[in-house]
Design a protein around this motif. Structure first.
Motif, PDB file in Angstrom:
ATOM      1  N   PHE A 172       0.825  -1.211   0.000  1.00 17.99           N
ATOM      2  CA  PHE A 172       0.000   0.000   0.000  1.00 17.99           C
ATOM      3  C   PHE A 172       0.861   1.264   0.000  1.00 17.99           C
ATOM      4  O   PHE A 172       0.462   2.287  -0.565  1.00 17.99           O
ATOM      5  N   ARG A 173       2.028   1.200   0.640  1.00 12.22           N
ATOM      6  CA  ARG A 173       2.939   2.345   0.592  1.00 12.22           C
ATOM      7  C   ARG A 173       3.291   2.693  -0.848  1.00 12.22           C
ATOM      8  O   ARG A 173       3.298   3.864  -1.245  1.00 12.22           O
ATOM      9  N   GLU A 174       3.569   1.674  -1.659  1.00  9.13           N
ATOM     10  CA  GLU A 174       3.936   1.928  -3.051  1.00  9.13           C
ATOM     11  C   GLU A 174       2.743   2.466  -3.856  1.00  9.13           C
ATOM     12  O   GLU A 174       2.907   3.335  -4.708  1.00  9.13           O
ATOM     13  N   ILE A 175       1.551   1.945  -3.574  1.00 10.95           N
ATOM     14  CA  ILE A 175       0.356   2.479  -4.247  1.00 10.95           C
ATOM     15  C   ILE A 175       0.161   3.942  -3.873  1.00 10.95           C
ATOM     16  O   ILE A 175      -0.086   4.806  -4.738  1.00 10.95           O
ATOM     17  N   MET A 176       0.303   4.246  -2.582  1.00  8.79           N
ATOM     18  CA  MET A 176       0.142   5.629  -2.126  1.00  8.79           C
ATOM     19  C   MET A 176       1.228   6.526  -2.712  1.00  8.79           C
ATOM     20  O   MET A 176       0.971   7.681  -3.078  1.00  8.79           O
ATOM     21  N   SER A 177       2.446   6.008  -2.811  1.00 11.94           N
ATOM     22  CA  SER A 177       3.549   6.787  -3.377  1.00 11.94           C
ATOM     23  C   SER A 177       3.284   7.134  -4.832  1.00 11.94           C
ATOM     24  O   SER A 177       3.487   8.281  -5.268  1.00 11.94           O
ATOM     25  N   ALA A 178       2.804   6.148  -5.601  1.00 13.42           N
ATOM     26  CA  ALA A 178       2.510   6.381  -7.016  1.00 13.42           C
ATOM     27  C   ALA A 178       1.350   7.359  -7.176  1.00 13.42           C
ATOM     28  O   ALA A 178       1.386   8.239  -8.055  1.00 13.42           O
ATOM     29  N   CYS A 179       0.333   7.241  -6.345  1.00 14.61           N
ATOM     30  CA  CYS A 179      -0.812   8.159  -6.419  1.00 14.61           C
ATOM     31  C   CYS A 179      -0.398   9.577  -6.030  1.00 14.61           C
ATOM     32  O   CYS A 179      -0.846  10.559  -6.640  1.00 14.61           O
ATOM     33  N   LEU A 180       0.456   9.691  -5.014  1.00 11.99           N
ATOM     34  CA  LEU A 180       0.931  11.009  -4.595  1.00 11.99           C
ATOM     35  C   LEU A 180       1.731  11.674  -5.705  1.00 11.99           C
ATOM     36  O   LEU A 180       1.652  12.890  -5.906  1.00 11.99           O
ATOM     37  N   ALA A 181       2.489  10.878  -6.446  1.00 12.50           N
ATOM     38  CA  ALA A 181       3.280  11.431  -7.554  1.00 12.50           C
ATOM     39  C   ALA A 181       2.389  12.035  -8.625  1.00 12.50           C
ATOM     40  O   ALA A 181       2.805  12.960  -9.337  1.00 12.50           O
ATOM     41  N   LEU A 182       1.150  11.535  -8.763  1.00 14.02           N
ATOM     42  CA  LEU A 182       0.200  12.137  -9.702  1.00 14.02           C
ATOM     43  C   LEU A 182      -0.239  13.519  -9.227  1.00 14.02           C
ATOM     44  O   LEU A 182      -0.513  14.408 -10.043  1.00 14.02           O
ATOM     45  N   GLU A 183      -0.320  13.679  -7.903  1.00  9.99           N
ATOM     46  CA  GLU A 183      -0.711  14.981  -7.351  1.00  9.99           C
ATOM     47  C   GLU A 183       0.461  15.961  -7.441  1.00  9.99           C
ATOM     48  O   GLU A 183       0.351  17.052  -7.981  1.00  9.99           O
ATOM     49  N   ALA A 217       8.942   8.562  -5.134  1.00 10.64           N
ATOM     50  CA  ALA A 217       9.533   9.814  -4.671  1.00 10.64           C
ATOM     51  C   ALA A 217      10.799  10.112  -5.473  1.00 10.64           C
ATOM     52  O   ALA A 217      11.486   9.200  -5.933  1.00 10.64           O
ATOM     53  N   VAL A 218      11.110  11.389  -5.638  1.00 11.26           N
ATOM     54  CA  VAL A 218      12.340  11.816  -6.306  1.00 11.26           C
ATOM     55  C   VAL A 218      13.409  11.977  -5.235  1.00 11.26           C
ATOM     56  O   VAL A 218      13.322  12.879  -4.389  1.00 11.26           O
ATOM     57  N   SER A 219      14.398  11.095  -5.218  1.00 15.16           N
ATOM     58  CA  SER A 219      15.428  11.124  -4.177  1.00 15.16           C
ATOM     59  C   SER A 219      16.654  11.894  -4.658  1.00 15.16           C
ATOM     60  O   SER A 219      17.127  11.703  -5.782  1.00 15.16           O
ATOM     61  N   LEU A 220      17.169  12.774  -3.784  1.00 14.85           N
ATOM     62  CA  LEU A 220      18.276  13.678  -4.119  1.00 14.85           C
ATOM     63  C   LEU A 220      19.441  13.421  -3.166  1.00 14.85           C
ATOM     64  O   LEU A 220      19.361  13.757  -1.982  1.00 14.85           O
ATOM     65  N   PRO A 221      20.538  12.819  -3.632  1.00 14.19           N
ATOM     66  CA  PRO A 221      21.669  12.524  -2.747  1.00 14.19           C
ATOM     67  C   PRO A 221      22.445  13.780  -2.370  1.00 14.19           C
ATOM     68  O   PRO A 221      22.728  14.626  -3.214  1.00 14.19           O
TER      69      PRO A 221
END
Length: 363
Positions: free
Chosen positions: A79-90, A117-121
């Motif tokens: 569900f975390r991955e589903i929520m992450s993908a949906c959040l990326a649409l927003e 998520a877009v991760s920035l090192p």
């Protein structure tokens, strides 16, 4: 065993039908997420789309309702991955972390925010703080303590002069592996690279298996993994992500001295987090140098029966006070009991700074 034969074709048709249902429902959820974004943007063009308290509530609910046979944490990760993908649409979430790519901090960031998520090192912990303060990243992830080696002082010190808030926490089980490249002569390993914390967490294993090898500390385990690609006599201690990213072979797995070895990471941001129902609060307190100062600080917590989960002492950087205390405790600053304690501590302390109230880590 049952005498009734298993019809594989019927089972596969059933799975196909279920997959169709799952696909439809995920698409409907994504459409609902887009509608939420439209409503929020109409109300406030600068609306915040990621809500830590809401995400924690959803994941807790999923774990409570999970009927099995999948483990509740595994279900929550899906569900975390589903929520992450949906959040990326927003609105894609930009997350700064202590890099480079392949570190345990990146693994913690992805565990908390999902792969969308877009991760920035970043090269250093204070750079993560600056990136978030400047608004170049929405959130940051930094390590704060390890179950074997204790607190990461650089992270604590970064909070003293920063306006950053703690928005969440992630606890990650840390498994170290001894890695080599395709060009390594495994019987001739004379040098091992890793982060100083990793060397400390694997000290006994190294003493037993590679007592004569030179131990070379570097800025991160990921950097160690990159270095051995060009050296035939070197190995690195790092985790699964670094092994996969740099195409390295594990010649020894889970070499940490303690099997329960784990690291706690903090999620930092610029906004306060509302109540989620199961929260922690972190504060930093400067006390006057006088007898009974520590007792005066802790007594209100005891009287109000608030559970302290961590207490660390650090030398004062200002020179005005001799020491400061970093305290984590259960509860949210908006709860009346917690607010009463903070008011009392404010009156007794030379300085009080609330670093944030945030949901207890779900995964």
């Amino acid at each position: 065993m049952s005498d009734t034969p298993i019809d594989l074709d019927a089972l596969r048709q059933r799975i196909d039908s279920l997959d169709n249902d799952i696909l439809r429902l995920i698409s409907e959820r994504a459409q609902a997420a887009q509608q939420v974004a439209q409503v929020k943007t109409a109300e406030d063009p600068k609306a915040v789309f990621y809500r830590p308290e809401r995400e924690a509530q959803v994941l807790r609910r999923i774990m409570e309702l999970n009927p099995g046979p999948l483990d509740s944490e595994e279900m929550a990760r899906l569900f975390r991955e589903i929520m992450s993908a949906c959040l990326a649409l927003e609105q894609p979430v930009k997350v700064a972390y202590l890099g480079p790519e392949g570190t345990f901090t990146q693994q913690a960031a992805l565990k908390h925010f999902g792969d969308s998520a877009v991760s920035l090192p970043m090269a250093a912990i204070d750079e993560v703080f600056r990136e978030v303060e400047a608004g170049a990243a929405n959130y940051g992830v930094v390590p704060v303590e390890n179950s074997t080696e204790g607190v990461i002082n650089h992270t604590l010190d970064s909070f003293v002069d920063s306006s950053i808030r703690i928005c969440g926490e992630v606890v990650l089980r840390i498994h170290h592996h001894l890695l080599v490249s395709s060009t390594t002569r495994q019987d001739k390993v004379s040098r091992i690279y890793s982060h100083p914390q990793s060397f400390a967490q694997c000290r006994k294993w190294l003493d037993a298996h590679y007592p004569g090898a030179e131990r070379v500390p570097v800025a991160s385990n990921a950097e160690a993994a990159k270095l051995i690609k060009t050296e035939w006599h070197s190995a690195a201690i790092a985790g699964d992500m670094a092994a996969k990213l740099y195409d390295l072979e594990k010649i020894a797995e889970k070499i940490e001295d303690r099997p329960d070895n784990s690291t706690r990471f903090l999620v930092i941001g610029n906004q306060d987090v509302p109540l989620s129902g199961d929260d922690k609060t972190s504060i930093v307190v400067a006390m006057r140098n006088q007898p009974g100062a520590l007792h005066d600080l802790l007594e209100p917590f005891h009287r109000h029966q608030i559970d302290l989960t961590r207490l660390e002492t650090r030398p004062s950087r200002s020179g005005v006070w001799n020491y400061v205390f970093f305290i984590d405790f259960k509860g949210h600053r908006d709860e009346p009991r917690v607010a009463a304690v903070l008011e009392e501590v404010q009156q007794r302390a030379a300085e009080l700074k609330v670093l944030g109230s945030y949901p207890v880590g779900v995964l």
